[in-house]
Structure formats: C-alpha cells, structure tokens
Design a protein around this motif. Structure first.
Motif, PDB file in Angstrom:
ATOM      1  N   THR A 175      81.207 -22.269  68.090  1.00 58.50           N
ATOM      2  CA  THR A 175      81.065 -22.996  66.820  1.00 58.50           C
ATOM      3  C   THR A 175      80.188 -22.228  65.851  1.00 58.50           C
ATOM      4  O   THR A 175      79.360 -21.416  66.273  1.00 58.50           O
ATOM      5  N   LEU A 177      78.957 -24.325  63.382  1.00 61.96           N
ATOM      6  CA  LEU A 177      78.268 -25.476  62.786  1.00 61.96           C
ATOM      7  C   LEU A 177      76.773 -25.376  63.075  1.00 61.96           C
ATOM      8  O   LEU A 177      76.378 -24.871  64.128  1.00 61.96           O
ATOM      9  N   PRO A 178      75.939 -25.859  62.169  1.00 63.08           N
ATOM     10  CA  PRO A 178      74.498 -25.812  62.433  1.00 63.08           C
ATOM     11  C   PRO A 178      74.133 -26.768  63.574  1.00 63.08           C
ATOM     12  O   PRO A 178      74.657 -27.870  63.645  1.00 63.08           O
ATOM     13  N   LEU A 179      73.264 -26.297  64.478  1.00 62.13           N
ATOM     14  CA  LEU A 179      72.865 -27.161  65.595  1.00 62.13           C
ATOM     15  C   LEU A 179      72.073 -28.368  65.098  1.00 62.13           C
ATOM     16  O   LEU A 179      72.146 -29.452  65.646  1.00 62.13           O
ATOM     17  N   ASN A 181      71.541 -31.074  62.278  1.00 61.14           N
ATOM     18  CA  ASN A 181      72.307 -31.696  61.195  1.00 61.14           C
ATOM     19  C   ASN A 181      73.735 -31.233  61.071  1.00 61.14           C
ATOM     20  O   ASN A 181      74.176 -30.826  59.993  1.00 61.14           O
ATOM     21  N   PRO A 182      74.527 -31.256  62.119  1.00 64.27           N
ATOM     22  CA  PRO A 182      75.937 -30.896  61.963  1.00 64.27           C
ATOM     23  C   PRO A 182      76.663 -31.990  61.172  1.00 64.27           C
ATOM     24  O   PRO A 182      76.207 -33.144  61.161  1.00 64.27           O
ATOM     25  N   THR A 184      78.988 -34.955  60.319  1.00 61.65           N
ATOM     26  CA  THR A 184      79.485 -36.017  61.206  1.00 61.65           C
ATOM     27  C   THR A 184      80.567 -36.837  60.532  1.00 61.65           C
ATOM     28  O   THR A 184      80.682 -36.863  59.300  1.00 61.65           O
ATOM     29  N   ILE A 190      80.594 -35.624  65.766  1.00 60.43           N
ATOM     30  CA  ILE A 190      80.590 -34.379  64.992  1.00 60.43           C
ATOM     31  C   ILE A 190      81.953 -34.141  64.339  1.00 60.43           C
ATOM     32  O   ILE A 190      82.997 -34.337  64.960  1.00 60.43           O
ATOM     33  N   GLU A 194      85.036 -29.395  59.862  1.00 58.05           N
ATOM     34  CA  GLU A 194      84.159 -28.525  59.067  1.00 58.05           C
ATOM     35  C   GLU A 194      83.823 -27.221  59.797  1.00 58.05           C
ATOM     36  O   GLU A 194      83.166 -26.343  59.253  1.00 58.05           O
ATOM     37  N   ASP A 195      84.227 -27.135  61.052  1.00 55.90           N
ATOM     38  CA  ASP A 195      83.863 -25.962  61.856  1.00 55.90           C
ATOM     39  C   ASP A 195      84.732 -24.757  61.467  1.00 55.90           C
ATOM     40  O   ASP A 195      85.724 -24.896  60.745  1.00 55.90           O
ATOM     41  N   SER A 200      87.710 -28.260  67.139  1.00 50.84           N
ATOM     42  CA  SER A 200      86.783 -27.937  68.224  1.00 50.84           C
ATOM     43  C   SER A 200      87.351 -26.786  69.061  1.00 50.84           C
ATOM     44  O   SER A 200      88.510 -26.820  69.465  1.00 50.84           O
TER      45      SER A 200
END
Ligand code: 4AD
Ligand code: MG
Length: 478
Positions: A175, A177-179, A181-182, A184, A190, A194-195, A200
């Motif tokens: 990923t 995505l930021p760990l 504040n991903p 949601t 999650i 947005e990834d 996923s």
C-alpha cells in the motif's frame, strides 16, 4: 586488464603449468610470510600463491591478512608442497583492498552456522556457504533446463496481486496509503479505492492462478519467482520470502502430474551430482561430522550422497491420504503416544506425521494423494467420492512437504459451487473462471519450494542457510 584474470577453478585443473597468469581473490590464510591461500569463489579449493622472500616489503607483508583482496601475477608451477597439485609463483602482488585482521569477523577457524547467519554479508566467503550457493545456482539453472527441454514456456507471473491464490489469508499488504489517518469509508473501514492500485493489494503467495491462464494457451508453462507468506512460523522449513517453481500443464491429470514432479526432482538432484561433485562431497563430509554430535537415535541412516543417489535411483512411494492415516494409526509412535498432534481422518498432516511416514516408515520420498477437500484449496479437483480432492503432496526425508500440487477443477459448476462454499468472491475471480468458460481442459500443476529443495540437496538443516538473506518473523537484515 581485469579480463585477463584466470579463475582459480581453471588454474587448479593444472592445464596452465608453465604459463604466466593473473589471479584475483580474497586471502583465506597466510603462512610463514610466504604462502597465501587465495580464493575467488569459483571453487572451495584455494590456489596457493608463493610470495618468495624479498618480493614484498615489510609493510606490504603485514597487509596480507585474512579477507584482504589481491591481484597476483606469476607463473603456474607444479607444487612441491602437499595438498595441492599446482601453485602460483608470484612475480607481482598488488593489494586491491585491505582487511583489518583485528576487525574482520571471519577467522580461519570453524564458525557456527548461527554466528554466520549474523554475518550473512560475509558468509559467502566460507567453504560451507560457498558450496551451498554454488549448488543453489546449479539447481536454478537445472530448473530452466528441465522445462526448456520439454517445451514449457517460462511465464513471469505478477508479484503484486489482488487475489489470495491459496485462500490462506497470510499475505503482506502492499500500500501507499498513510499508516496514520488512512482514508476511510462511511462505515469506518479503510477506503482502498484511494490506494495506489485503487483496490486492496498484497504480495503474491503463489503464481499458480495466473499460471493456469498461461497453460490454457501454451499448454505447458512454469513460473519461477519469489513468493511471500506472512505466516508466523518460526521453523527450520519456513521463510516469509521464498522462491517457488510452479509448472502448470494442460491435458495432464494427477498421474501425469506426479510423474512430472518425480522426474523433475530427480533431474535436479542428478544435475547437481554431475556439476557440483566437489561441493557435494564437501557437504557430505560436513553433514557426517554434524551427525556425529547427535545421539545415535537421531542420526540419519544414509549420508548425504548416499541419500541423493538413493532418491535418483528409486521410485517414490505413492499412497493415498487415507493410507497415510491408517499407517499412522497403526504405528508404534502413535500407540506409544509419541505424536504431539492427534491423528484421525480429516486432520491436516503435521510435520511430525509427514516425517514419520518418510523417515521411519517408507524411508524414501512419498507422494500422498486424495486429501480431504476441507483442508485443501478451492481449485483442486473434486474426486468422485465427493469428499477428497486430487491433491498431491510430495514428502521428502528430513524436509517434510517439498511439493504441493493437484489436478485442477476444470468443471465450471463444481468450481463455482466450491468457491461459494468457501466464501471466495467469484465476481473478483471472473478472469480465472473464464478459463473454465472458454475451452476448459483437464489440467494440473504443482509448486516446488526452491529453498526446501536446496536444503534437501545440500543437507543443510535450517532453511535460513540456503537463501542468501533470509526473511523470517522479526528478521529482515541486509
Ligand atoms: O503447498 P503450497 O502452499 O502450494 C501452492 O502454493 C500451490 N499454489 C502450488 C501449485 O500447485 N502451483 O506451496 C508449495 C511449496 C510447498 O510444498 C513448500 O515446498 C513451499 O512451497 N513452501 C514454503 N517454503 C518455504 N517457506 C514457506 N513459508 C513455504 N510455504 C510453502
Ligand atoms: Mg502445501
């Protein structure tokens, strides 16, 4: 200038006697201010370089230490000393790189495998790891040779994937995505749209499903690549990153699959025996010494070379899962309550059970077929009994499971039913099901764990010692 170098393996063949050569390598030992044992990794045998008195000044002599790298020019001569047929009488020695003897971790003595695992960046320079990794190379080469000779297409299946081929859910997430504040979704979960890939994704656990797509066009393919499993198994047989070879063949049933896997394993062993005789002899000796320190009951009956010869010359035993369970139930080990895990029809064979079958009962590799459907992956072909699938695992002495494979379920309705029973989302796997919709054929394949194969051939007890840099739980150095 560097391409004028002669490899030590070539030098030791003795064909260059009388010629002037240049050799380069790393110092293993330096005796009497005169005799340098030099190694370049082409063989475990060192070339003896003779630095006659006066060739090097006092200061340079001090720089010839274990681990230092040298360029040596000199004449190849028949050796007067014992232990080597030829040596190089140096006319010039250039020190390419110093190695501080106080700090260099590898001393000219026996180090433990545990110690060398911590120094994995230098352990290639030891005899044991020199032998292991030259054999690993040979085996990899033999893999390609075997399949190429049979017209298989080498297919590179993806490393990043959005499917879980084995359905075991032991995957490493990929990923961006930021760990913290991903993004949601409304329900708090999650939002992978947005990834990076808009969904996923994970590192692959197997190239099989994509391999099957290839087999439905080329008839026969194989993959050979890294696979990743986030299973928390801290054993001598498990890595989080390992290499797997996965052939997939159209127009093959389980019988053909077993025949191919057996021939494949035998080919790999035969290739190493032919091309790595010296390294295998070294490892045979090493293992024999290691065995001496074990209690009698734990020692293996055959030496490494004897074992390899035996496996190449004898057919593997073939039994069903039901036979295996019956053998275990009848065994003295079971009756004396020696097994930690229970034995009954339906269990997943534990490594203690597998090892009993191959090491105590049959004393040879065993192919087990017809496992209960409930403990195997969704893609395996259902047998007529409606309970078992056309799976085949190959169990090897000292290793346990070395190959896992099966005939695949080629019948669309049965496959769809199985997937829905196992809660595998058919919509996401529509591409896979297309092979069953458009020109489906009976097909089969298997996966050979490459490191387990290297362990089998080298006799190394710990899988961490047959991959250059092991990735295991809580360990990702180098
Ligand atoms: O039995 P497995 O999980 O089978 C598959 O992945 C199938 N998709 C193969 C196929 O049919 N194409 O894994 C295959 C082999 C095992 O038998 C074992 O040798 C090795 O991969 N293996 C591992 N090796 C090292 N570390 C691990 N964590 C391993 N997991 C499996
Ligand atoms: Mg398996």
């Amino acid at each position: 200038m560097f391409n004028k170098r002669t490899k030590i393996k070539v030098l030791l063949s003795g064909e260059q006697i009388g010629q002037e050569v240049t050799v380069m390598g790393w110092v293993r030992t330096f005796r009497n201010n005169q005799f340098i044992a030099l190694n370049d990794g082409s063989t475990n045998n060192n070339i003896q370089v003779v630095a006659e008195l006066g060739l090097l000044g006092e200061a340079d002599l001090k720089r010839i230490t274990t681990g230092a790298s040298l360029k040596v020019t000199g004449e190849v001569v028949a050796s007067l000393g014992k232990g080597q047929a030829v040596e190089v009488k140096a006319t010039a020695i250039e020190i390419l790189g110093d190695s501080d003897a106080e700090k260099y971790p590898l001393q000219p003595k026996k180090h433990s495998l545990e110690f060398l695992r911590e120094k994995a960046h230098l352990r290639f320079r030891t005899n044991t790891f020199g032998a292991v990794f030259r054999i690993r190379h040979s085996l990899a080469f033999a893999v390609h040779q075997f399949f190429n000779d049979r017209g298989f297409v080498y297919l590179h299946t993806p490393i990043i994937t959005s499917s879980d081929a084995e359905g075991a859910g032991e995957m490493f997430r990929v990923t961006t995505l930021p760990l913290e504040n991903p993004p949601t979704q409304e329900d708090g979960s999650i939002d992978f749209s947005e990834d990076f890939f808009g969904k996923s994704t994970n590192l692959t656990v197997s190239g099989q499903l994509e391999g099957e797509l290839g087999a439905m066009a080329f008839s026969e393919i194989y993959t050979f690549g890294p696979t990743f499993r986030a299973e928390n198994s801290n054993t001598t047989r498990h890595l989080a990153e390992f290499w797997m070879i996965e052939p997939e063949m159209a127009f093959h049933d389980i019988e053909d699959n077993m025949n191919l896997a057996e021939a494949f394993i035998q080919h790999l062993i035969r290739y190493a025996m032919e091309h790595n005789a010296e390294d295998l002899a070294f490892l045979d000796q090493r293992l024999a010494e290691e065995e001496k320190s074990k209690p009698q009951a734990e020692r293996s009956e055959l030496g490494l070379l004897e074992k390899l010869r035996f496996v190449v010359e004898n057919k593997f035993e073939r039994i069903t899962y039901t036979d295996a369970i019956n053998i275990l139930l009848e065994s003295p080990a079971y009756k004396k309550k020696k097994f930690k895990y229970e034995v009954s029809w339906g269990i997943d064979l534990q490594s203690e059970h597998e090892r009993y079958l191959v090491e105590k009962h049959f004393k040879k590799p065993v192919i087990v077929t017809g496992y209960p459907a409930a403990i195997k992956a969704f893609y395996m072909r259902m047998n007529d009994d409606g309970k078992t699938v056309a799976a085949m695992d190959i169990l090897a002495p000292g290793i346990g499971e070395i190959v896992g494979g099966s005939q695949r379920e080629e019948r669309l309705e049965i496959l769809e039913k199985r997937m829905s029973d196992m809660h595998i989302p058919a919509e996401e796997m529509s591409w896979y099901l297309d092979t069953r919709r458009f020109g489906t054929v009976p097909h089969a394949g298997f996966g050979l764990g490459f490191e387990r194969m290297v362990q089998f051939v080298t006799g190394m007890g710990n899988i961490r010692d047959v991959i250059p840099f092991a990735r295991t739980p809580k360990n990702c150095e180098f």
